[in-house]
Structure formats: structure tokens, C-alpha cells
Design a protein around this motif. Structure first.
Motif, PDB file in Angstrom:
ATOM      1  N   ALA A   8       0.829  -1.208   0.000  1.00  0.00           N
ATOM      2  CA  ALA A   8       0.000   0.000   0.000  1.00  0.00           C
ATOM      3  C   ALA A   8       0.860   1.253   0.000  1.00  0.00           C
ATOM      4  O   ALA A   8       0.595   2.203  -0.751  1.00  0.00           O
ATOM      5  CB  ALA A   8      -0.929  -0.012   1.212  1.00  0.00           C
ATOM      6  N   ALA A   9       1.895   1.270   0.835  1.00  0.00           N
ATOM      7  CA  ALA A   9       2.761   2.439   0.931  1.00  0.00           C
ATOM      8  C   ALA A   9       3.478   2.708  -0.396  1.00  0.00           C
ATOM      9  O   ALA A   9       3.576   3.861  -0.840  1.00  0.00           O
ATOM     10  CB  ALA A   9       3.780   2.240   2.046  1.00  0.00           C
ATOM     11  N   GLN A  10       3.958   1.663  -1.030  1.00  0.00           N
ATOM     12  CA  GLN A  10       4.652   1.832  -2.309  1.00  0.00           C
ATOM     13  C   GLN A  10       3.713   2.351  -3.387  1.00  0.00           C
ATOM     14  O   GLN A  10       4.081   3.224  -4.177  1.00  0.00           O
ATOM     15  CB  GLN A  10       5.265   0.496  -2.741  1.00  0.00           C
ATOM     16  CG  GLN A  10       6.441   0.054  -1.883  1.00  0.00           C
ATOM     17  CD  GLN A  10       6.983  -1.299  -2.297  1.00  0.00           C
ATOM     18  OE1 GLN A  10       6.341  -2.044  -3.041  1.00  0.00           O
ATOM     19  NE2 GLN A  10       8.172  -1.636  -1.813  1.00  0.00           N
ATOM     20  N   THR A  11       2.502   1.810  -3.418  1.00  0.00           N
ATOM     21  CA  THR A  11       1.523   2.237  -4.416  1.00  0.00           C
ATOM     22  C   THR A  11       1.135   3.694  -4.212  1.00  0.00           C
ATOM     23  O   THR A  11       1.070   4.482  -5.170  1.00  0.00           O
ATOM     24  CB  THR A  11       0.271   1.351  -4.351  1.00  0.00           C
ATOM     25  OG1 THR A  11       0.642  -0.021  -4.544  1.00  0.00           O
ATOM     26  CG2 THR A  11      -0.728   1.752  -5.427  1.00  0.00           C
ATOM     27  N   MET A  12       0.896   4.061  -2.964  1.00  0.00           N
ATOM     28  CA  MET A  12       0.507   5.435  -2.661  1.00  0.00           C
ATOM     29  C   MET A  12       1.641   6.401  -2.975  1.00  0.00           C
ATOM     30  O   MET A  12       1.421   7.490  -3.521  1.00  0.00           O
ATOM     31  CB  MET A  12       0.085   5.541  -1.201  1.00  0.00           C
ATOM     32  CG  MET A  12      -1.200   4.767  -0.890  1.00  0.00           C
ATOM     33  SD  MET A  12      -1.532   4.582   0.884  1.00  0.00           S
ATOM     34  CE  MET A  12      -1.840   6.283   1.358  1.00  0.00           C
ATOM     35  N   ALA A  13       2.872   6.015  -2.639  1.00  0.00           N
ATOM     36  CA  ALA A  13       4.028   6.870  -2.898  1.00  0.00           C
ATOM     37  C   ALA A  13       4.216   7.070  -4.406  1.00  0.00           C
ATOM     38  O   ALA A  13       4.506   8.185  -4.875  1.00  0.00           O
ATOM     39  CB  ALA A  13       5.284   6.258  -2.289  1.00  0.00           C
ATOM     40  N   GLU A  14       4.047   6.008  -5.166  1.00  0.00           N
ATOM     41  CA  GLU A  14       4.199   6.103  -6.618  1.00  0.00           C
ATOM     42  C   GLU A  14       3.138   7.024  -7.207  1.00  0.00           C
ATOM     43  O   GLU A  14       3.420   7.799  -8.136  1.00  0.00           O
ATOM     44  CB  GLU A  14       4.087   4.708  -7.250  1.00  0.00           C
ATOM     45  CG  GLU A  14       4.432   4.666  -8.728  1.00  0.00           C
ATOM     46  CD  GLU A  14       5.873   5.048  -9.008  1.00  0.00           C
ATOM     47  OE1 GLU A  14       6.141   5.581 -10.102  1.00  0.00           O
ATOM     48  OE2 GLU A  14       6.738   4.824  -8.129  1.00  0.00           O
ATOM     49  N   ALA A  15       1.926   6.962  -6.675  1.00  0.00           N
ATOM     50  CA  ALA A  15       0.859   7.842  -7.150  1.00  0.00           C
ATOM     51  C   ALA A  15       1.198   9.296  -6.876  1.00  0.00           C
ATOM     52  O   ALA A  15       1.000  10.170  -7.738  1.00  0.00           O
ATOM     53  CB  ALA A  15      -0.457   7.465  -6.475  1.00  0.00           C
ATOM     54  N   VAL A  16       1.709   9.572  -5.698  1.00  0.00           N
ATOM     55  CA  VAL A  16       2.091  10.949  -5.344  1.00  0.00           C
ATOM     56  C   VAL A  16       3.192  11.453  -6.275  1.00  0.00           C
ATOM     57  O   VAL A  16       3.124  12.570  -6.799  1.00  0.00           O
ATOM     58  CB  VAL A  16       2.564  11.013  -3.877  1.00  0.00           C
ATOM     59  CG1 VAL A  16       3.205  12.370  -3.588  1.00  0.00           C
ATOM     60  CG2 VAL A  16       1.398  10.766  -2.934  1.00  0.00           C
ATOM     61  N   VAL A  17       4.200  10.615  -6.503  1.00  0.00           N
ATOM     62  CA  VAL A  17       5.336  11.016  -7.344  1.00  0.00           C
ATOM     63  C   VAL A  17       4.888  11.344  -8.762  1.00  0.00           C
ATOM     64  O   VAL A  17       5.362  12.306  -9.375  1.00  0.00           O
ATOM     65  CB  VAL A  17       6.409   9.904  -7.363  1.00  0.00           C
ATOM     66  CG1 VAL A  17       7.451  10.182  -8.436  1.00  0.00           C
ATOM     67  CG2 VAL A  17       7.076   9.795  -6.002  1.00  0.00           C
ATOM     68  N   GLN A  18       3.957  10.557  -9.283  1.00  0.00           N
ATOM     69  CA  GLN A  18       3.553  10.753 -10.673  1.00  0.00           C
ATOM     70  C   GLN A  18       2.466  11.806 -10.865  1.00  0.00           C
ATOM     71  O   GLN A  18       2.323  12.354 -11.951  1.00  0.00           O
ATOM     72  CB  GLN A  18       3.091   9.419 -11.272  1.00  0.00           C
ATOM     73  CG  GLN A  18       4.198   8.388 -11.398  1.00  0.00           C
ATOM     74  CD  GLN A  18       3.816   7.220 -12.292  1.00  0.00           C
ATOM     75  OE1 GLN A  18       3.034   7.356 -13.220  1.00  0.00           O
ATOM     76  NE2 GLN A  18       4.369   6.059 -11.990  1.00  0.00           N
ATOM     77  N   LEU A  19       1.709  12.091  -9.812  1.00  0.00           N
ATOM     78  CA  LEU A  19       0.607  13.042  -9.945  1.00  0.00           C
ATOM     79  C   LEU A  19       0.997  14.480  -9.600  1.00  0.00           C
ATOM     80  O   LEU A  19       0.388  15.421 -10.109  1.00  0.00           O
ATOM     81  CB  LEU A  19      -0.575  12.602  -9.073  1.00  0.00           C
ATOM     82  CG  LEU A  19      -1.341  11.365  -9.573  1.00  0.00           C
ATOM     83  CD1 LEU A  19      -2.354  10.907  -8.536  1.00  0.00           C
ATOM     84  CD2 LEU A  19      -2.050  11.690 -10.891  1.00  0.00           C
ATOM     85  N   TYR A  20       2.002  14.649  -8.724  1.00  0.00           N
ATOM     86  CA  TYR A  20       2.380  16.004  -8.325  1.00  0.00           C
ATOM     87  C   TYR A  20       3.620  16.478  -9.070  1.00  0.00           C
ATOM     88  O   TYR A  20       4.445  15.675  -9.509  1.00  0.00           O
ATOM     89  CB  TYR A  20       2.612  16.064  -6.807  1.00  0.00           C
ATOM     90  CG  TYR A  20       1.318  16.002  -6.032  1.00  0.00           C
ATOM     91  CD1 TYR A  20       0.402  17.052  -6.090  1.00  0.00           C
ATOM     92  CD2 TYR A  20       0.995  14.893  -5.259  1.00  0.00           C
ATOM     93  CE1 TYR A  20      -0.798  17.004  -5.407  1.00  0.00           C
ATOM     94  CE2 TYR A  20      -0.211  14.832  -4.564  1.00  0.00           C
ATOM     95  CZ  TYR A  20      -1.097  15.892  -4.650  1.00  0.00           C
ATOM     96  OH  TYR A  20      -2.290  15.836  -3.978  1.00  0.00           O
TER      97      TYR A  20
END
Length: 244
Positions: A207-219
Motif C-alpha cells: 500500500a505504501a509503495q503504491t501510494m508513494a508512486e501515485a504521489v510522485v507521478q501526480l504532483y
């Protein structure tokens, strides 16, 4: 008396295409042909088509029609199995209707997770995308807590969302410092926010990896720099013992 394919299909309330398909999958015997080569359907064929249609109307998949007919020795059990399957379908459809009503009430995009429908109007497209990713990896309880946490946005949220990618160091430092007390207060009021992935269905690390990847790619770059600086400030607060 014999009927053509079109005639027997009309009598059974189905289509010629369906009749031919039943032949192909072995549910309906192919009738004899007349001298002109046309199929000649008789009463047994009509009865068979009516049986198939009846079972289909009850929700029996065509792939299970034959097995239902072989359940003569235990017809009650076969019907109970079908009833349980239909109950599950009805429950799913009722849940969908409830979600659609919620979406209509809040005029939210249909793709937004229902838990966030009430606040979706105040979110940007990027924030909605982030929430969609988060809702797929967090537990139901965590999703609800997360919704409550963001339902009262701080003035820094809008500023962070509008931050241009070329923001200078001073702007980034100032914003990170102003977000810091908001995060600290949130952690104090919502201890859950310190480890939101702890009860994730597929594991905290995933979950943490998925959420972190989403943040990196969206912001954008500047927003990520703010988050990095904020994390540094949180670490400093923790080291001095002032942070929870």
C-alpha cells in the motif's frame, strides 16, 4: 405440423440467432430437414425452447441449463444454489443503486469512490485521482478515516495544489513550514494518520509503495520538494521530542 426456424423462434419468444446458438452448444437438438433443405421444428423442439427460456428467465446461465435439468433427484438444492446466487446479485445491484443515489445527490463524477462523493466537488482532478488510488489499497476503515481527515481542508491545501513547478526555494520552505503544524495537529487528533497502511488488505508495504508512486507521478516537481522538506521538518520535530 412443423415450423420453420423463424416460426418456432417467434412461438418461443426468442430469436433465430438464439435458436441457432442453442444448436451449436448442444442445448437443442437439430431437427430433420424437409425436401427443400429447411429445418422442420416440431412440438418437442418448441417445448425444449420454452424450457430453456424459462430457466434463463429465472437467471440460470446457459452454461448451467443442462446441469439444472439433471438435478431431478435433488431439485431443491439446485434451486437453493440459484437463489443464493440471485440474492448476491440483487444485493450488488442494490449497493450500486445506493452509490448512484449518493453520486447524484452530491453531483459527483461517477468514477469517484462513493466514500468521497460528498467532498469530491471541492477536489481537483489530481486529488480525485489520488483518492482513487488510495481507496484501492487501504482498508475500508482507513478510507473512511482518510475521508474524515481531508473533509476539512486547510488554507495551505489550496496553495499546495496551485503551486507551480518552478516555485523557488523560499516559497517551498515557507509552504512546508506552514503545513507542518497542520500535519502535527492532524496526527495528534487522528493517531491513525501516523500509519494509515498498517491494516491494508494486501499489506502495508504494498500500500505504501503504491501510494508513494501515485504521489510522485501526480504532483509536480515543486510540490514534491515541499513534501520532501515537510518530511525533513517532521523528522527534526521527532528528534527533538516535540512531535507525536
Amino acid at each position: 405440423m412443423a415450423w420453420s426456424t423463424q416460426q418456432v423462434a417467434e412461438l418461443a419468444g426468442t430469436t433465430v440467432k438464439a435458436v441457432r446458438y442453442y444448436h451449436r452448444i448442444g442445448l437443442l437438438d437439430v431437427p430433420r430437414r424437409a425436401a427443400n433443405g429447411y429445418k422442420q421444428y416440431e412440438v418437442p423442439h418448441l417445448v425444449r425452447l420454452l424450457q430453456i427460456r424459462r430457466l434463463s428467465d429465472l437467471g440460470v446461465p446457459l452454461s448451467e441449463v443442462a446441469s439444472m435439468e439433471r438435478a431431478d433427484e435433488q431439485p431443491d438444492e439446485a434451486i437453493r444454489v440459484l437463489d443464493r446466487e440471485l440474492e448476491a446479485t440483487v444485493n450488488r445491484l442494490n449497493r450500486v443503486r445506493e452509490e448512484l443515489a449518493l453520486i447524484l445527490r452530491h453531483r459527483a463524477p461517477a468514477y469517484v469512490p462513493p466514500e468521497f462523493a460528498s467532498i469530491s466537488g471541492d477536489l481537483s482532478e489530481r486529488q480525485r485521482s489520488l483518492l482513487m488510488v488510495f481507496s484501492t489499497v487501504l482498508s475500508e476503515d482507513s478510507v473512511e478515516r482518510f475521508r474524515d481527515l481531508i473533509s476539512e481542508p486547510d488554507e495551505t491545501d489550496e496553495e499546495f495544489e496551485a503551486l507551480p513547478p518552478d516555485a523557488d526555494d523560499a516559497v517551498i520552505e515557507s509552504l512546508a513550514e506552514r503545513i507542518l503544524p497542520v500535519v502535527l495537529r492532524g496526527r495528534e487528533e487522528n493517531p491513525w494518520s501516523r500509519a494509515p497502511t498498517v491494516d491494508a488488505p494486501r499489506g502495508a508495504e504494498h500500500a505504501a509503495q503504491t501510494m508513494a508512486e501515485a504521489v510522485v507521478q501526480l504532483y509536480n516537481t515543486a510540490q514534491l520538494r515541499v513534501l520532501k522538506r515537510l518530511n525533513e521538518l517532521l523528522t527534526e520535530e521527532a528528534a527533538t521530542g516535540d512531535a507525536p
